[in-house]
Design a protein around this motif. Structure first.
Motif, short mmCIF file in Angstrom:
data_model
loop_
_atom_site.label_atom_id
_atom_site.label_comp_id
_atom_site.label_asym_id
_atom_site.label_seq_id
_atom_site.Cartn_x
_atom_site.Cartn_y
_atom_site.Cartn_z
N GLY A 1 0.81 -1.21 0.00
CA GLY A 1 0.00 0.00 0.00
C GLY A 1 0.85 1.26 0.00
N TYR A 2 0.20 2.39 -0.23
CA TYR A 2 0.90 3.67 -0.34
C TYR A 2 1.54 4.07 0.98
N ARG A 3 2.77 4.56 0.89
CA ARG A 3 3.48 5.08 2.06
C ARG A 3 3.48 6.60 1.97
N ALA B 1 2.23 -0.45 8.41
CA ALA B 1 1.85 -1.42 7.39
C ALA B 1 0.46 -1.10 6.87
N SER B 2 0.30 -1.17 5.56
CA SER B 2 -1.00 -0.89 4.95
C SER B 2 -1.89 -2.13 4.94
N ASN B 3 -1.30 -3.30 5.13
CA ASN B 3 -2.04 -4.55 5.15
C ASN B 3 -2.16 -5.01 6.62
N PRO B 4 -3.37 -5.02 7.18
CA PRO B 4 -3.52 -5.38 8.60
C PRO B 4 -3.12 -6.81 8.91
N PHE B 5 -3.06 -7.67 7.89
CA PHE B 5 -2.67 -9.07 8.10
C PHE B 5 -1.17 -9.27 7.95
N TYR B 6 -0.47 -8.22 7.55
CA TYR B 6 0.97 -8.38 7.31
C TYR B 6 1.72 -8.49 8.63
N ASN B 7 2.52 -9.56 8.73
CA ASN B 7 3.26 -9.81 9.97
C ASN B 7 4.69 -10.23 9.66
N GLY B 8 5.23 -9.64 8.59
CA GLY B 8 6.59 -10.00 8.21
C GLY B 8 6.63 -11.08 7.15
#
Length: 246
Positions: free
Chosen positions: A34-36, A45-52
């Motif tokens: 996602g956009y920074r 993090a733009s993705n709430p499921f992103y965990n590395g």
């Protein structure tokens, strides 16, 4: 003394130039693309499921803490077989860091293979048994091969000459004043479910430039991401089919 001060000043200026150069650069995962809003990729993090990302060592079943003998290395080399992915084969697809692989990759692969999507979100409990657990999941799903891929988006922003006009509250926000260079790089690993033998390759990187104004940054950025992902995924699948399909 004057000489030491001069050297210190040069070092300080060099450090400042380096920090300025780095301030316009950033790296983000394809699974959190996602956009920074902040240059340098420091935004949340733009993705709430992103965990590395998934560890390559865990995915491939490599435990650096376990000593390997020369005999084991020799046996692995002697028993190695050429990886083949015939068209129509069943493939379990994992995108590192993502709950589901990107739709573009799924769509491109489904032209040649029967694809089963699998989560690539790390749980923090991946260890020495993760590779065999992944192979067991694939076996239960009827897949002969596991495909895991990682990807990074690298960006750098350059100011345009019109940046000086951006003080105008409305008009300035609509004048293109920034060029963003972006590059996508992928890494792909294939794992034979039956034997655990693996092979990896890195498709060629793709790069592009997008010019934007203050109020169109996000739209331009996400369009750039989508275009580069589409090109990189299509090229990766094309390379994969030419290299491994029979």
């Amino acid at each position: 003394m004057k000489k030491n001060k001069k050297i210190a000043l040069v070092q300080l200026v060099s450090l400042f130039i380096l920090l300025v150069a780095l301030s316009g650069c950033g790296v983000r995962s394809i699974s959190d693309s996602g956009y920074r809003a902040e240059h340098g990729g420091n935004a949340r993090a733009s993705n709430p499921f992103y965990n590395g990302e998934l560890s390559e060592l865990a995915v491939l079943g490599i435990d650096p803490g376990v000593a390997a003998s020369q005999e084991e290395i020799n046996r692995s080399l002697a028993g190695r077989q050429k990886l083949v992915l015939p068209k129509g084969a069943s493939l379990m697809l994992v995108q590192s860091g993502a709950l589901m692989p990107d739709e573009e990759m799924l769509r491109d692969l489904e032209q040649y293979y029967a694809v089963a999507a699998f989560s690539g979100v790390p749980t923090g409990r991946e260890g020495g048994n993760y590779a065999t657990a992944l192979r067991l999941a694939a076996a239960k799903g009827g897949c002969d091969t596991i495909m895991v891929y990682w990807g990074a988006l690298e960006t750098a922003q350059k100011s345009k000459g019109t940046k000086a006009l951006s003080w105008l509250p409305l008009v300035g926000g609509m004048i293109p004043d920034e060029a963003q260079e972006m590059r996508i790089r992928l890494k792909v690993a294939f794992i034979d479910v039956k034997t655990g033998q693996w092979e990896a390759f890195s498709p060629r990187p793709f790069q592009g430039t997008a010019v934007s104004a203050r109020y169109s940054r996000e739209v331009a950025d996400q369009g750039q991401v989508a275009g580069l992902k589409a090109s990189a995924y299509a090229d990766a699948v094309d390379t994969m089919v030419k290299k491994y399909a029979k």
